[in-house]
Design a protein around this motif. Sequence first.
Motif, short mmCIF file in Angstrom:
data_model
loop_
_atom_site.label_atom_id
_atom_site.label_comp_id
_atom_site.label_asym_id
_atom_site.label_seq_id
_atom_site.Cartn_x
_atom_site.Cartn_y
_atom_site.Cartn_z
N GLU A 181 7.19 2.37 3.75
CA GLU A 181 7.40 3.78 3.40
C GLU A 181 8.40 3.92 2.26
O GLU A 181 8.35 4.87 1.50
CB GLU A 181 7.86 4.59 4.62
CG GLU A 181 6.73 4.93 5.54
CD GLU A 181 7.17 5.63 6.81
OE1 GLU A 181 8.37 5.51 7.19
OE2 GLU A 181 6.32 6.27 7.44
N LYS A 182 9.31 2.96 2.15
CA LYS A 182 10.32 2.99 1.09
C LYS A 182 9.77 2.45 -0.23
O LYS A 182 10.34 2.67 -1.28
CB LYS A 182 11.53 2.15 1.50
CG LYS A 182 12.20 2.66 2.75
CD LYS A 182 13.22 1.68 3.24
CE LYS A 182 13.69 2.09 4.61
NZ LYS A 182 13.86 0.98 5.50
N GLU B 187 -1.89 4.46 7.18
CA GLU B 187 -1.72 4.91 8.55
C GLU B 187 -3.06 5.30 9.16
O GLU B 187 -3.34 4.96 10.32
CB GLU B 187 -0.75 6.10 8.62
CG GLU B 187 0.69 5.70 8.46
CD GLU B 187 1.63 6.89 8.54
OE1 GLU B 187 1.43 7.74 9.44
OE2 GLU B 187 2.55 6.95 7.73
N ARG C 271 3.90 5.03 -2.34
CA ARG C 271 3.78 6.48 -2.42
C ARG C 271 3.33 7.04 -1.06
O ARG C 271 2.70 6.35 -0.27
CB ARG C 271 2.76 6.87 -3.47
CG ARG C 271 3.18 6.49 -4.88
CD ARG C 271 2.19 6.94 -5.90
NE ARG C 271 0.83 6.62 -5.49
CZ ARG C 271 -0.24 6.86 -6.22
NH1 ARG C 271 -0.12 7.40 -7.40
NH2 ARG C 271 -1.44 6.54 -5.78
N LYS C 272 3.63 8.31 -0.85
CA LYS C 272 3.28 8.96 0.42
C LYS C 272 1.77 8.94 0.66
O LYS C 272 1.32 8.73 1.78
CB LYS C 272 3.80 10.39 0.46
CG LYS C 272 5.27 10.48 0.70
CD LYS C 272 5.71 11.92 0.83
CE LYS C 272 7.21 11.97 1.06
NZ LYS C 272 7.70 13.33 1.18
N THR C 273 0.99 9.18 -0.38
CA THR C 273 -0.46 9.21 -0.20
C THR C 273 -0.99 7.83 0.17
O THR C 273 -1.92 7.72 0.97
CB THR C 273 -1.15 9.72 -1.48
OG1 THR C 273 -0.73 8.92 -2.59
CG2 THR C 273 -0.84 11.17 -1.75
N THR C 274 -0.42 6.80 -0.39
CA THR C 274 -0.83 5.44 -0.05
C THR C 274 -0.51 5.16 1.41
O THR C 274 -1.33 4.58 2.13
CB THR C 274 -0.12 4.42 -0.96
OG1 THR C 274 -0.39 4.75 -2.32
CG2 THR C 274 -0.57 3.01 -0.67
N MET C 275 0.68 5.56 1.85
CA MET C 275 1.07 5.33 3.25
C MET C 275 0.19 6.13 4.21
O MET C 275 -0.16 5.63 5.27
CB MET C 275 2.54 5.70 3.48
CG MET C 275 3.51 4.61 3.13
SD MET C 275 3.12 2.98 3.82
CE MET C 275 3.19 3.25 5.56
N LYS C 276 -0.18 7.35 3.83
CA LYS C 276 -1.07 8.14 4.70
C LYS C 276 -2.40 7.43 4.88
O LYS C 276 -2.95 7.40 5.97
CB LYS C 276 -1.29 9.54 4.11
CG LYS C 276 -0.17 10.50 4.39
CD LYS C 276 -0.59 11.89 3.98
CE LYS C 276 0.50 12.87 4.24
NZ LYS C 276 0.34 13.60 5.46
N LYS D 135 5.44 -0.42 8.67
CA LYS D 135 5.40 0.95 8.17
C LYS D 135 6.79 1.40 7.70
O LYS D 135 6.92 2.00 6.62
CB LYS D 135 4.87 1.89 9.26
CG LYS D 135 4.66 3.31 8.82
CD LYS D 135 3.89 4.11 9.83
CE LYS D 135 4.63 4.25 11.12
NZ LYS D 135 4.07 5.25 12.02
#
Length: 169
Positions: free
Chosen positions: A71-72, A83, A75-80, A67
């Motif tokens: 995260e670097k 998760e 995109r944030k939505t992909t990481m959400k 993770k």
Amino acid sequence: MSCNAKKDPNGTWRIQYRWTDWTGTKKKSQKRGFKTKKEAEEWYAHFMLQQSSDPTMTLADFWEIYKADMEKRLRKTTMKQKEYVMNDKVLPYFGKTPINEITAPMIRKWQGEMMEKEFKPTYLKTIHNQLSAILNYAVNFYDLRSNPCRKAGSMGKSKADERPYCQRR
């Protein structure tokens, strides 16, 4: 790598430790606020396991490494979404299992349980792909011998069935 657990005047524990980072630089650090000495020493053991890049760490510990790196890159939505799938669908089954002990039969059993929950075939494929992605990462960067997801086979479909088209008159 040495560590030293000490009790602070406020009643909590801290752990002081030395470690070598990925560049070979020796570092000294500490972490505070543990309720017990055992909790501090367990945190240190997990920290050192993550630093060692050894495939004997649990999937939950490895997920934290994965993770932090992804995260670097994503995109944030992909990481959400990653998760959510990992925390809700994968880690309850494999979280405490060392990644080198996850086998194809274990994955097949997990797939069966996911299919019993009657998720849509495209969602099943998404769930399987998340587990496969983290194990591929372990193969590529942490010397895991092979990805057991490949032996177990995939589940679900990559494309949804065509929906019936209704014409209005």
